[in-house]
Design a protein around this motif. Structure first.
Motif, PDB file in Angstrom:
ATOM      1  N   LEU A 205      -1.943  10.140   1.290  1.00  0.00           N
ATOM      2  CA  LEU A 205      -1.907   9.179   0.184  1.00  0.00           C
ATOM      3  C   LEU A 205      -3.332   8.693  -0.067  1.00  0.00           C
ATOM      4  N   ALA A 206      -3.925   9.145  -1.167  1.00  0.00           N
ATOM      5  CA  ALA A 206      -5.320   8.835  -1.467  1.00  0.00           C
ATOM      6  C   ALA A 206      -5.471   7.613  -2.354  1.00  0.00           C
ATOM      7  N   ARG A 207      -4.468   7.344  -3.199  1.00  0.00           N
ATOM      8  CA  ARG A 207      -4.602   6.252  -4.171  1.00  0.00           C
ATOM      9  C   ARG A 207      -3.220   5.804  -4.612  1.00  0.00           C
ATOM     10  N   CYS A 208      -3.010   4.491  -4.612  1.00  0.00           N
ATOM     11  CA  CYS A 208      -1.739   3.942  -5.081  1.00  0.00           C
ATOM     12  C   CYS A 208      -2.027   2.663  -5.840  1.00  0.00           C
ATOM     13  N   VAL A 209      -1.798   2.676  -7.142  1.00  0.00           N
ATOM     14  CA  VAL A 209      -2.059   1.525  -8.001  1.00  0.00           C
ATOM     15  C   VAL A 209      -0.746   1.119  -8.655  1.00  0.00           C
ATOM     16  N   GLY A 210      -0.504  -0.190  -8.727  1.00  0.00           N
ATOM     17  CA  GLY A 210       0.708  -0.639  -9.396  1.00  0.00           C
ATOM     18  C   GLY A 210       1.614  -1.390  -8.449  1.00  0.00           C
ATOM     19  N   GLY A 211       2.758  -1.773  -8.943  1.00  0.00           N
ATOM     20  CA  GLY A 211       3.680  -2.570  -8.164  1.00  0.00           C
ATOM     21  C   GLY A 211       4.922  -1.816  -7.788  1.00  0.00           C
ATOM     22  N   SER A 212       6.074  -2.408  -8.065  1.00  0.00           N
ATOM     23  CA  SER A 212       7.342  -1.855  -7.600  1.00  0.00           C
ATOM     24  C   SER A 212       7.646  -0.494  -8.213  1.00  0.00           C
ATOM     25  N   HIS A 213       7.181  -0.246  -9.449  1.00  0.00           N
ATOM     26  CA  HIS A 213       7.476   1.035 -10.087  1.00  0.00           C
ATOM     27  C   HIS A 213       6.891   2.188  -9.273  1.00  0.00           C
ATOM     28  N   THR A 214       5.622   2.091  -8.915  1.00  0.00           N
ATOM     29  CA  THR A 214       4.978   3.147  -8.133  1.00  0.00           C
ATOM     30  C   THR A 214       5.602   3.239  -6.749  1.00  0.00           C
ATOM     31  N   ALA A 215       5.899   2.090  -6.147  1.00  0.00           N
ATOM     32  CA  ALA A 215       6.521   2.081  -4.820  1.00  0.00           C
ATOM     33  C   ALA A 215       7.885   2.768  -4.851  1.00  0.00           C
ATOM     34  N   ASN A 216       8.657   2.520  -5.888  1.00  0.00           N
ATOM     35  CA  ASN A 216       9.968   3.155  -6.006  1.00  0.00           C
ATOM     36  C   ASN A 216       9.843   4.665  -6.182  1.00  0.00           C
ATOM     37  N   ALA A 217       8.838   5.107  -6.954  1.00  0.00           N
ATOM     38  CA  ALA A 217       8.627   6.539  -7.150  1.00  0.00           C
ATOM     39  C   ALA A 217       8.289   7.219  -5.833  1.00  0.00           C
TER      40      ALA A 217
END
Length: 235
Positions: A205-217
């Motif tokens: 996992l190199a990059r994760c931006v955002g909130g619950s939407h990205t986490a759910n994906a």
């Protein structure tokens, strides 16, 4: 619907890295697109044959197939890096994926490294898209063991489809290395043993931006599949 975009330099790169995961995601309703840069076939007469192999693999695994550039281009290195970034920018803008999966910049293959750099550069434009990376597919290179995944994807029950997809690339006159299918199986079992799974594919996992939407994906990609066994395919 969660949307996944796998960006790879050449046909077979994506299938080797995450072929089992693509099959599992497709079965669970996740929308998966695999975009290759070029066919990278050494003989022009066989470009169409390798394109057909990529199409066969897509049918087996259940993803959509796309080309970032003309499949007849032999190597990513033939194209200026800023142009590679632009092609990725356009593809991501058109597909609007929740997760992009691409090469790791520490890879040994020059084309893979260029794709990794271009994907990382493009990620500056992604407001909520996560970026994951896969390591070298060639286990006999010196830096293979320097890739350390921090995401493990369960693929038990989907290994035969991964193998069938990779077998599509074995044809007379192929201008690239023979694929070590048995070795791929052993490496998937070894990754699984690190986290209590029968078989797994590993990503970073190199990059994760955002909130619950990205986490759910991301949670959907990691989720195990309901029981029911593997779908039958002619192999």
């Amino acid at each position: 619907m969660t949307r996944v975009l796998v960006l790879a330099a050449h046909p077979d790169d994506a299938e080797l890295a995450v072929g089992g995961s693509i099959a599992r995601w497709s079965d669970s309703g996740i929308d998966v697109t695999v975009a290759f840069f070029s066919a990278s076939e050494s003989r022009p007469a066989l470009v169409g044959r390798r394109v057909a192999a990529a199409e066969e693999a897509a049918t087996i695994l259940g993803h959509r197939l796309q080309w970032l550039a003309d499949p007849a281009i032999r190597q990513v290195e033939q194209v200026a890096e800023f142009e590679v970034v632009e092609l990725i920018d356009k593809t991501v803008a058109a597909l609007n994926p929740d997760v992009v999966i691409g090469h790791w910049p520490g890879d040994s293959h020059g084309d893979h490294v260029r794709m990794a750099r271009a994907t990382s550069a493009s990620s500056r434009r992604w407001p909520t898209t996560a970026l994951l990376q896969f390591g070298p597919n060639e286990h006999r290179v010196l830096n293979y063991l320097t890739f350390v995944p921090n995401i493990f994807l369960p693929i038990a029950g989907h290994e035969q489809r991964k193998k069938a997809a990779l077998r599509a690339y074995s044809y007379d006159g192929q201008g690239f290395r023979d694929l070590d299918l048995d070795g791929a199986h052993v490496r998937n079992a070894a990754l699984g043993s690190l986290c209590g799974l029968a078989a797994a594919e590993g990503l970073y996992l190199a990059r994760c931006v955002g909130g619950s939407h990205t986490a759910n994906a991301l949670a959907q990609l990691l989720g195990t599949e309901p029981s029911g066994g593997e779908r039958e395919h002619n192999i």
